[in-house]
Design a protein around this motif. Structure first.
Motif, PDB file in Angstrom:
ATOM      1  N   GLU A  21     -65.472 -13.124 -86.808  1.00 47.47           N
ATOM      2  CA  GLU A  21     -64.279 -12.430 -87.297  1.00 47.47           C
ATOM      3  C   GLU A  21     -64.671 -11.143 -88.018  1.00 47.47           C
ATOM      4  O   GLU A  21     -65.741 -11.058 -88.613  1.00 47.47           O
ATOM      5  CB  GLU A  21     -63.505 -13.314 -88.288  1.00 47.47           C
ATOM      6  CG  GLU A  21     -62.819 -14.483 -87.678  1.00 47.47           C
ATOM      7  CD  GLU A  21     -62.049 -15.309 -88.699  1.00 47.47           C
ATOM      8  OE1 GLU A  21     -61.210 -16.097 -88.261  1.00 47.47           O
ATOM      9  OE2 GLU A  21     -62.300 -15.197 -89.917  1.00 47.47           O
ATOM     10  N   ILE A  22     -63.783 -10.174 -87.979  1.00 46.51           N
ATOM     11  CA  ILE A  22     -63.996  -8.946 -88.744  1.00 46.51           C
ATOM     12  C   ILE A  22     -63.537  -9.214 -90.165  1.00 46.51           C
ATOM     13  O   ILE A  22     -62.453  -9.725 -90.383  1.00 46.51           O
ATOM     14  CB  ILE A  22     -63.204  -7.761 -88.140  1.00 46.51           C
ATOM     15  CG1 ILE A  22     -63.585  -7.523 -86.679  1.00 46.51           C
ATOM     16  CG2 ILE A  22     -63.398  -6.499 -88.982  1.00 46.51           C
ATOM     17  CD1 ILE A  22     -65.017  -7.092 -86.470  1.00 46.51           C
ATOM     18  N   GLY A  23     -64.387  -8.871 -91.135  1.00 44.39           N
ATOM     19  CA  GLY A  23     -64.049  -9.118 -92.532  1.00 44.39           C
ATOM     20  C   GLY A  23     -63.751  -7.837 -93.271  1.00 44.39           C
ATOM     21  O   GLY A  23     -64.178  -6.758 -92.859  1.00 44.39           O
ATOM     22  N   ASP A  24     -63.037  -7.971 -94.381  1.00 46.16           N
ATOM     23  CA  ASP A  24     -62.739  -6.801 -95.205  1.00 46.16           C
ATOM     24  C   ASP A  24     -62.913  -7.110 -96.693  1.00 46.16           C
ATOM     25  O   ASP A  24     -62.459  -6.378 -97.541  1.00 46.16           O
ATOM     26  CB  ASP A  24     -61.322  -6.295 -94.941  1.00 46.16           C
ATOM     27  CG  ASP A  24     -60.251  -7.289 -95.362  1.00 46.16           C
ATOM     28  OD1 ASP A  24     -60.587  -8.451 -95.692  1.00 46.16           O
ATOM     29  OD2 ASP A  24     -59.070  -6.908 -95.358  1.00 46.16           O
ATOM     30  N   ARG A  25     -63.593  -8.234 -96.989  1.00 47.67           N
ATOM     31  CA  ARG A  25     -63.773  -8.624 -98.379  1.00 47.67           C
ATOM     32  C   ARG A  25     -65.002  -9.493 -98.539  1.00 47.67           C
ATOM     33  O   ARG A  25     -65.498 -10.040 -97.578  1.00 47.67           O
ATOM     34  CB  ARG A  25     -62.550  -9.349 -98.909  1.00 47.67           C
ATOM     35  CG  ARG A  25     -62.169 -10.596 -98.131  1.00 47.67           C
ATOM     36  CD  ARG A  25     -60.761 -11.096 -98.454  1.00 47.67           C
ATOM     37  NE  ARG A  25     -59.788 -10.062 -98.167  1.00 47.67           N
ATOM     38  CZ  ARG A  25     -58.983  -9.506 -99.088  1.00 47.67           C
ATOM     39  NH1 ARG A  25     -58.995  -9.918-100.318  1.00 47.67           N
ATOM     40  NH2 ARG A  25     -58.151  -8.551 -98.748  1.00 47.67           N
ATOM     41  N   MET A  26     -65.476  -9.565 -99.776  1.00 43.88           N
ATOM     42  CA  MET A  26     -66.564 -10.470-100.114  1.00 43.88           C
ATOM     43  C   MET A  26     -66.001 -11.585-100.985  1.00 43.88           C
ATOM     44  O   MET A  26     -64.833 -11.523-101.392  1.00 43.88           O
ATOM     45  CB  MET A  26     -67.689  -9.731-100.839  1.00 43.88           C
ATOM     46  CG  MET A  26     -67.324  -9.212-102.211  1.00 43.88           C
ATOM     47  SD  MET A  26     -68.747  -8.491-103.036  1.00 43.88           S
ATOM     48  CE  MET A  26     -68.756  -9.471-104.526  1.00 43.88           C
ATOM     49  N   TYR A  27     -66.811 -12.575-101.254  1.00 41.00           N
ATOM     50  CA  TYR A  27     -66.348 -13.736-101.999  1.00 41.00           C
ATOM     51  C   TYR A  27     -67.347 -14.093-103.095  1.00 41.00           C
ATOM     52  O   TYR A  27     -68.555 -13.945-102.916  1.00 41.00           O
ATOM     53  CB  TYR A  27     -66.179 -14.929-101.057  1.00 41.00           C
ATOM     54  CG  TYR A  27     -65.153 -14.671 -99.982  1.00 41.00           C
ATOM     55  CD1 TYR A  27     -63.823 -15.031-100.156  1.00 41.00           C
ATOM     56  CD2 TYR A  27     -65.511 -14.030 -98.804  1.00 41.00           C
ATOM     57  CE1 TYR A  27     -62.878 -14.772 -99.173  1.00 41.00           C
ATOM     58  CE2 TYR A  27     -64.573 -13.771 -97.818  1.00 41.00           C
ATOM     59  CZ  TYR A  27     -63.264 -14.141 -98.002  1.00 41.00           C
ATOM     60  OH  TYR A  27     -62.329 -13.882 -97.034  1.00 41.00           O
ATOM     61  N   VAL A  28     -66.809 -14.588-104.210  1.00 39.26           N
ATOM     62  CA  VAL A  28     -67.619 -15.058-105.328  1.00 39.26           C
ATOM     63  C   VAL A  28     -67.267 -16.524-105.557  1.00 39.26           C
ATOM     64  O   VAL A  28     -66.091 -16.866-105.709  1.00 39.26           O
ATOM     65  CB  VAL A  28     -67.335 -14.250-106.615  1.00 39.26           C
ATOM     66  CG1 VAL A  28     -68.197 -14.751-107.770  1.00 39.26           C
ATOM     67  CG2 VAL A  28     -67.525 -12.764-106.388  1.00 39.26           C
ATOM     68  N   ILE A  29     -68.284 -17.375-105.572  1.00 39.88           N
ATOM     69  CA  ILE A  29     -68.053 -18.809-105.792  1.00 39.88           C
ATOM     70  C   ILE A  29     -67.910 -19.046-107.291  1.00 39.88           C
ATOM     71  O   ILE A  29     -68.827 -18.762-108.065  1.00 39.88           O
ATOM     72  CB  ILE A  29     -69.211 -19.648-105.222  1.00 39.88           C
ATOM     73  CG1 ILE A  29     -69.382 -19.356-103.735  1.00 39.88           C
ATOM     74  CG2 ILE A  29     -68.964 -21.138-105.480  1.00 39.88           C
ATOM     75  CD1 ILE A  29     -70.657 -19.913-103.136  1.00 39.88           C
ATOM     76  N   GLN A  30     -66.764 -19.552-107.687  1.00 41.39           N
ATOM     77  CA  GLN A  30     -66.507 -19.808-109.096  1.00 41.39           C
ATOM     78  C   GLN A  30     -66.827 -21.254-109.473  1.00 41.39           C
ATOM     79  O   GLN A  30     -67.295 -21.512-110.576  1.00 41.39           O
ATOM     80  CB  GLN A  30     -65.048 -19.485-109.425  1.00 41.39           C
ATOM     81  CG  GLN A  30     -64.766 -18.006-109.233  1.00 41.39           C
ATOM     82  CD  GLN A  30     -63.327 -17.678-109.477  1.00 41.39           C
ATOM     83  OE1 GLN A  30     -62.439 -18.350-108.967  1.00 41.39           O
ATOM     84  NE2 GLN A  30     -63.090 -16.657-110.264  1.00 41.39           N
ATOM     85  N   GLU A  31     -66.561 -22.173-108.563  1.00 40.20           N
ATOM     86  CA  GLU A  31     -66.858 -23.593-108.785  1.00 40.20           C
ATOM     87  C   GLU A  31     -67.183 -24.212-107.446  1.00 40.20           C
ATOM     88  O   GLU A  31     -66.559 -23.880-106.438  1.00 40.20           O
ATOM     89  CB  GLU A  31     -65.644 -24.332-109.354  1.00 40.20           C
ATOM     90  CG  GLU A  31     -65.175 -23.895-110.703  1.00 40.20           C
ATOM     91  CD  GLU A  31     -63.873 -24.590-111.103  1.00 40.20           C
ATOM     92  OE1 GLU A  31     -63.541 -25.648-110.529  1.00 40.20           O
ATOM     93  OE2 GLU A  31     -63.193 -24.057-111.982  1.00 40.20           O
ATOM     94  N   GLY A  32     -68.148 -25.122-107.435  1.00 43.45           N
ATOM     95  CA  GLY A  32     -68.461 -25.858-106.220  1.00 43.45           C
ATOM     96  C   GLY A  32     -69.547 -25.204-105.395  1.00 43.45           C
ATOM     97  O   GLY A  32     -70.317 -24.368-105.883  1.00 43.45           O
ATOM     98  N   GLU A  33     -69.588 -25.602-104.122  1.00 37.33           N
ATOM     99  CA  GLU A  33     -70.621 -25.125-103.196  1.00 37.33           C
ATOM    100  C   GLU A  33     -70.018 -24.830-101.839  1.00 37.33           C
ATOM    101  O   GLU A  33     -68.998 -25.398-101.465  1.00 37.33           O
ATOM    102  CB  GLU A  33     -71.700 -26.188-102.989  1.00 37.33           C
ATOM    103  CG  GLU A  33     -72.571 -26.472-104.163  1.00 37.33           C
ATOM    104  CD  GLU A  33     -73.653 -27.483-103.831  1.00 37.33           C
ATOM    105  OE1 GLU A  33     -74.721 -27.387-104.454  1.00 37.33           O
ATOM    106  OE2 GLU A  33     -73.444 -28.356-102.964  1.00 37.33           O
ATOM    107  N   VAL A  34     -70.709 -23.962-101.108  1.00 42.57           N
ATOM    108  CA  VAL A  34     -70.356 -23.682 -99.716  1.00 42.57           C
ATOM    109  C   VAL A  34     -71.619 -23.810 -98.876  1.00 42.57           C
ATOM    110  O   VAL A  34     -72.735 -23.708 -99.396  1.00 42.57           O
ATOM    111  CB  VAL A  34     -69.749 -22.270 -99.521  1.00 42.57           C
ATOM    112  CG1 VAL A  34     -68.483 -22.097-100.332  1.00 42.57           C
ATOM    113  CG2 VAL A  34     -70.754 -21.177 -99.842  1.00 42.57           C
ATOM    114  N   GLU A  35     -71.428 -24.039 -97.592  1.00 40.02           N
ATOM    115  CA  GLU A  35     -72.548 -24.024 -96.664  1.00 40.02           C
ATOM    116  C   GLU A  35     -72.347 -22.886 -95.690  1.00 40.02           C
ATOM    117  O   GLU A  35     -71.236 -22.603 -95.268  1.00 40.02           O
ATOM    118  CB  GLU A  35     -72.716 -25.365 -95.957  1.00 40.02           C
ATOM    119  CG  GLU A  35     -71.511 -25.863 -95.224  1.00 40.02           C
ATOM    120  CD  GLU A  35     -71.683 -27.281 -94.707  1.00 40.02           C
ATOM    121  OE1 GLU A  35     -72.586 -28.004 -95.173  1.00 40.02           O
ATOM    122  OE2 GLU A  35     -70.904 -27.651 -93.814  1.00 40.02           O
ATOM    123  N   VAL A  36     -73.451 -22.220 -95.382  1.00 39.36           N
ATOM    124  CA  VAL A  36     -73.448 -21.099 -94.452  1.00 39.36           C
ATOM    125  C   VAL A  36     -74.086 -21.612 -93.167  1.00 39.36           C
ATOM    126  O   VAL A  36     -75.227 -22.073 -93.188  1.00 39.36           O
ATOM    127  CB  VAL A  36     -74.247 -19.906 -95.017  1.00 39.36           C
ATOM    128  CG1 VAL A  36     -74.207 -18.731 -94.054  1.00 39.36           C
ATOM    129  CG2 VAL A  36     -73.724 -19.513 -96.399  1.00 39.36           C
TER     130      VAL A  36
END
Length: 140
Positions: A21-36
């Protein structure tokens, strides 16, 4: 996904960013975890797990290229999205923010370079690995 005072709350396995997908923003993790994860050849490869305070998708602020990986929540995760306009305003207020983003990008490039070098060496491509070392900014 529900809106919260500090961002959006994602449930287990919920997709935040999709590869391609084409993105237009970044993300900041405030709580928890993500997997890439990366999809290819019908399989999925876990690239990394990110946690509180980590950022992802920052390349979208600088390029209009498709996302290089999928990012999804691991358990409940609260994530703040930052568009380019907000990023520029915040870096004007606090220039160290831009430095931290560039620093994170440099760390990821260094990690990718190391992974590529290891793969070349595992594949027995000694000449290619020496050529890579000569062109990359990496100590031998």
């Amino acid at each position: 996904m529900s809106a919260g005072p500090l961002g959006k709350l994602y449930e287990q396995g919920e997709c935040i960013v999709r590869e391609g997908e084409i993105g237009d923003r970044m993300y900041v993790i405030q709580e928890g975890e993500v997997e890439v994860v990366l999809h290819g050849s019908g399989s999925e490869v876990l690239l990394s797990v990110l946690g509180e305070g980590d950022v992802f998708g920052e390349m979208a602020l600088f390029t209009k290229r498709p996302r290089s990986a999928t990012v999804r929540s691991r358990g409940q995760t609260r994530v703040l999205s930052v568009d380019q306009k907000t990023f520029l305003q915040r870096t004007h207020e606090d220039p160290s923010l831009a430095f931290r983003i560039v620093q994170k990008m440099a760390e990821r490039i260094e990690s990718l370079n190391k992974d590529l070098l290891l793969q070349l060496q595992r594949d027995g491509k000694t000449r290619e690995s020496h050529a890579f070392l000569d062109t990359a900014v990496m100590p031998r």
